[in-house]
Every structure is written in C-alpha cells, then in structure tokens.
Design an enzyme around this catalytic site. Structure first.
Site: not given
Ligand code: NOJ
Length: 584
Positions: A222, A305
C-alpha cells in the site's frame, strides 16, 4: 514459420519458462464485498474460500486480498491495529490458513495486502506512543513533532491529508495538556510510521515472515512511495488526492485543490523519496529466504501501489533487487482514444523492459470508479471522484461495451494483468448511493466534495433470485446493491456465451493457451488513427492479431484469419466501434 521479431518492436517475447509473476492474471478480492458466509452483511474469509472454485473456473493465477487484519475500519481495513491477526468481522487466522490451503490446492496463489505507511491509531504501538510522551522511544516509531506558533498550537507544517483536511492532529498529553502533533497522510486514525527508525524496519520484516510462514505467495504494498518523507518535512501547498483533481475540497483547512494528475504536477516531499528503495531491497532479501533454490515457481513477490508521475519513476520500484511488479496506473487513467492507448502501451512496455521487469495492466480497483462506469462518460472527461445521484450519469450500455473492448485489449498484452472483483460480471459502480450511507473517510473529510470510493465497493451479486443477490445467506449487504446487479448476477451469466463472465473466461483461457503473457508486441500499421492493431507472438508460436476499433467506421478484418474471441458482435464479419477482436 513464425516471423522473426522486429528489433523496433516495443517488446520482445520472453521465454515460456519465465517466472509466474511475469505473466500472471491476478484477481483482487475486496473481502468485505466479495462473499458473506455468516450473513452479517459484510464479506468474510470463509465467503472467499467458498467461491475459490469460481475463481479457478475463471482461470486466474493468483488472488490479492485487500486487508482483512484487525482494524477499527476507519478506512475499510487500511488502518491496521494488528498485522498478525484477522479481524473478527472477516473470520479468524484459521480461516486465513484454510483459504490459503484451499487456493493452493486449486492452483491459485495468494497475495495479501501490506500497509506499511501507517498503522491504525488503535495499534498497540500508537497507544504506547501516546502514553509514553514526547521524546520517548515509543513516539519515535511515528512522526510526532511539536507544533509551530508561540504556543505550539499551529501544525508543524502545512501538509494536507490525501483524504482532505490537515495531515496533522494534535494529541492530548497524559496530564491532559495540549501536546505534540502527529502526521497522517490519510485519515487521523492512520498515523504515519517513521521509516527512518530501524525498529519499524525490523517490525515489518517480521510481519512479512509471519505471512510467508503461513504460506502466502506475496504482498501488494500500500502507498509504496510514501514511507519516507523528506528530511525537515518542508512545507508543500498542493494536496495530492486519491481520486482526481476536483477543485477546492470544501474544508476550511483544505488549501489547494487535490491533484492526482502527477504528470503535470511536481510530487511533494512526502512522496517517492530516494531512501524508500533501500526498504524494498531489504524486503526482497526476506522474500528470497523463502526460495533458497531460486526456483521461479517458488518466487514470492511484491507489487507496489505507487501513483507516480511517469512509468520511469514507477519502474525504479521494480529494479532487479527491489519489487517484482508495480501497478500501471497510467493504463488505468488513459482516455479511450486509440492514440492514448497506444502511447501508454508503448511507454509501459519500454519502461519495464529498461529495468527487466514485467509491466502490469489494470483497469479497476477499490479506489476508482469501475471501468464499466468510467468509460460510459464522454471520452476525455476527467476521472470522476465517485459518482452520485447529482453527478453526470454514465451511459451504462456504452460503458459496458467499452469496458469489454478495453479488457479484451488488455488481456492480449504481454505482462501481468489485474482484475478487480466483479469486473468479470461487467459490474458498474453504484452511481446513486445516498450520501448518508457513504463510508469513505475522503467523503467525510472533504465535507462531501469528494464523493469517494464506496460506489465501486458494493457487494457482488452471485444469484439473481436471492436476497442480497446471493452475496450472503440473508438480505444484508453493507452497502445497498443497485437493481441492475440482479441481471448481472453470476448465475445469470453462467453458460451464456454473450455474457461478460463467459467473455472473461474465454479471454483467460485463450491468453494461457497462446502464452500471450510472455509474447512480444508488434504494432500493425495501416489501420487509421482510430484503430489499435497489434500482433502478440511468443518465441515459437503463431501470433495472435488483435484489432480494437475505437472509431465510427465498420472495419473489414484481414482475410485468412479466424476469430478467436470478440468483445462484442461483429456486423457481417466487420468490426464495429468500441469492439476488440483476437484473430489467429
Ligand atoms: C491505498 C489504498 O488502496 C486505499 O484504499 C487506502 O485508502 C490508502 N492507500 C491508504 O491506506
């Protein structure tokens, strides 16, 4: 005889024996919305396990599960209170073990989500940090600072939260006096960790091992580009938002408008700092301990990500000693114009090849409006920030048609492809959710200016004639399902050759049979500006020719080739607008 590859092609074939993650189709399960075994209206791990045979039939190589750890659910589980346990809402650790074991029996690998930028404020570390006070070892795990201004009542700098409002919250010290401030790039219930602290690094190595010991095959990481912040935390006025540039975000503290178009904006000091790469080199070494013989079949992987301005920046996360994959958000964000699609495909393949990594392809996930809705808006519209009853409504028929064409194109591209649960049913977003039901913290922190991500998170329809469309045993579903989910339920599409479910099944089967994930890509010229045409061929294989028609004119297809699959019906053997075909 296969034609020899052209050195000018954007991508050459790779050996058929390449590791699984170079060509895998990975299916994202959003656990709270996938399948509910206990009937509380929230999906759970036993629900996922019960539907694994469906995923095996679909033909996916792996699943990635969004967080199911202990959490107060301030951000749907991306606020983790215990990284080593399952939230009772989703089940138990034994359920996770069962899921992993059953998936492996079916030949499906399992990736879990790791959230390293922040914990929940209910994590034991954060509670200890509050109790221990300024200057303590416990506070040093997070980014605590004294406030500015004469009495420290102003935040330490001007950073804004991605979800709106300030990125700082002031705490009360144990004696009740107003105290230090802590940084949270997201919700105030998601305090950022300090990754310059070796204790944090160690802790996450241990968390990786915890899940690797339970048999997982990798991790989706993440906000991988936010862990390290620039020294001194310099001021920065732009607010980077999750969902798009929507202008003023409506809260007093919001300041500048949000942007997610980093191509035109410089990234702030909280993103993409050089030191973050050393963290992933360390993780890679941990993963490699689990594959001492280097058997490519046993590789455990990391997928970043990271919403970054360019493919070049993104590819720095997948250099040979770092992660394995990174999401290709440029592909997700492209407009439905032939020249844009071609440019993104070209740039993605070339940038990935530069560092020897596979590219990934993705069109939907739990943070964006589903592509069946997005593509139903006029071409060139800005990426919507959630869709509500008062917003311009997408054309569902056009959206689905284009979504099927886009996916048919995507599945023919070399590299690894991601599928977001429900897109194989052609699901649109819920585009008229009542605001009172919205749960996304971004909606609340921007006072509703950003509608947020609930619309793409609505529970899946499995059986048209059951309450909650078979999501659970009873009528409950944590967000209401729109009526049009009924006809799109999985049971209605099963065995119907024109259905989106059967299209996905066919695409995944043919992709595997023709080894498209390891093929090379050669653009075919002479089709005109509104058409994408390419050949994908593996080293020793017969090529598959792919033609996507984004223009108005019906297209004659080349003679002597057979249609393998098409995203929509051909008209007298000719290819209509917004339709993609595979030929061989
Ligand atoms: C990216 C995640 O995909 C999202 O859903 C989340 O709110 C944020 N990061 C914070 O963790």
């Amino acid at each position: 005889m296969p034609e020899p590859p052209d050195p000018a092609d954007p991508h050459q074939p790779i050996p058929h024996s390449a590791p699984w993650w170079r060509h895998a189709v990975i299916y994202q399960v959003y656990p709270r919305s996938f399948a509910d075994a206990d009937g509380d209206g929230i999906g759970d791990l036993p629900g996922v396990t019960s539907r694994l045979p469906y995923l095996a039939d679909l033909g996916v190589d792996a699943v990635w599960l969004s967080p199911f750890y202990v959490s107060p659910m301030a951000d749907a589980g991306y606020d983790v209170a215990d990284y080593r346990d399952v939230d009772p809402l989703f089940g138990t650790l034994a359920d996770a073990d069962e899921l992993i074991a059953r998936a492996h029996e079916l030949g499906i690998r399992v990736l879990v989500d790791l959230v390293p930028n922040h914990t929940s404020d209910e994590h034991a570390w954060f509670r200890e940090a509050l109790a221990a006070g300024p200057g303590s070892r416990e506070r040093a795990r997070y980014v605590f600072r004294d406030g500015s201004g004469p009495d420290g009542s102003e935040p330490p700098n001007n950073w804004k939260s991605v979800f709106g409002g300030l990125a700082w919250t002031r705490v009360q010290e144990a004696d009740g006096s107003p105290g230090q401030w802590y940084l949270h790039l997201f919700d105030d219930k998601q305090p950022d960790l300090d990754w310059r602290n070796p204790e944090v690094v160690e802790e996450f190595h241990d968390v990786l091992r915890f899940w690797l010991d339970r048999g997982v095959d990798g991790f989706r990481v993440d906000v991988a580009h936010s862990l390290v912040k620039a020294e001194g935390l310099p001021d920065w006025t732009v607010r980077t938002g999750m969902l798009g540039d929507q202008g003023e975000d409506g809260t007093e503290d919001a300041g500048e408008p949000a942007t997610t178009d980093p191509r035109t904006k410089e990234l702030g000091p909280m993103w993409d700092q050089e030191e973050v790469h050393e963290i992933y080199r360390g993780w890679r070494r941990v993963l490699e301990e689990y594959n001492p013989s280097g058997d490519p079949d046993q590789d455990r992987i990391l997928c970043a990500e990271a919403w970054l301005p360019s493919q070049e920046r993104t590819m720095r996360y997948v250099r040979p000693d770092e992660m394995h994959q990174a999401f290709n958000f440029q592909f997700l964000e492209m407009s439905w114009r032939a020249e844009d699609v071609r440019e993104v495909v070209d740039t993605s393949l070339r940038a990935a090849d530069e560092v020897g990594a596979p590219t990934t392809w993705v069109l939907s996930n739990h943070d964006v409006v589903r592509h069946a809705s997005r593509l139903g808006l006029p071409v060139g519209s800005p990426r919507p920030n959630g869709i509500g009853a008062g917003s311009e409504q997408p054309n569902p028929v056009l959206g689905l048609r284009r979504a099927r064409a886009a996916t048919t194109l995507m599945m023919a591209l070399p590299g690894s492809a991601y599928v977001y649960n429900g897109e194989e049913l052609g699901l649109p977003d819920h585009t008229a959710l009542p605001d009172r039901l919205r749960q996304d913290p971004a909606f609340h922190r921007t006072a509703g200016v950003e509608l947020g991500r609930d619309g793409c998170r609505v529970p899946l329809p499995w059986v048209a004639d059951e309450p909650s469309y078979g999501f659970g045993p009873g009528p409950r579903s944590w967000l209401p399902q729109p009526l049009l989910y009924g006809p799109l339920a999985a049971d209605r599409q099963e065995g119907v050759s024109s259905s989106t479910l059967e299209l996905y099944r066919t695409l995944l089967r043919l992709r595997r049979e023709h080894d498209l994930g390891v093929g090379g890509l050669h653009w075919e010229g002479g089709w005109g500006p509104d058409v994408l045409a390419f050949r994908n061929a593996r080293e020793d294989g017969r090529p598959v020719t792919v033609v996507a028609n984004l223009g108005e004119d019906l297209l004659d297809l080349p003679e002597g080739l057979e249609v393998l699959v098409a995203s929509g019906r051909l008209e007298d053997g000719r290819l209509p607008q917004d339709t993609t075909v595979w030929l061989a």
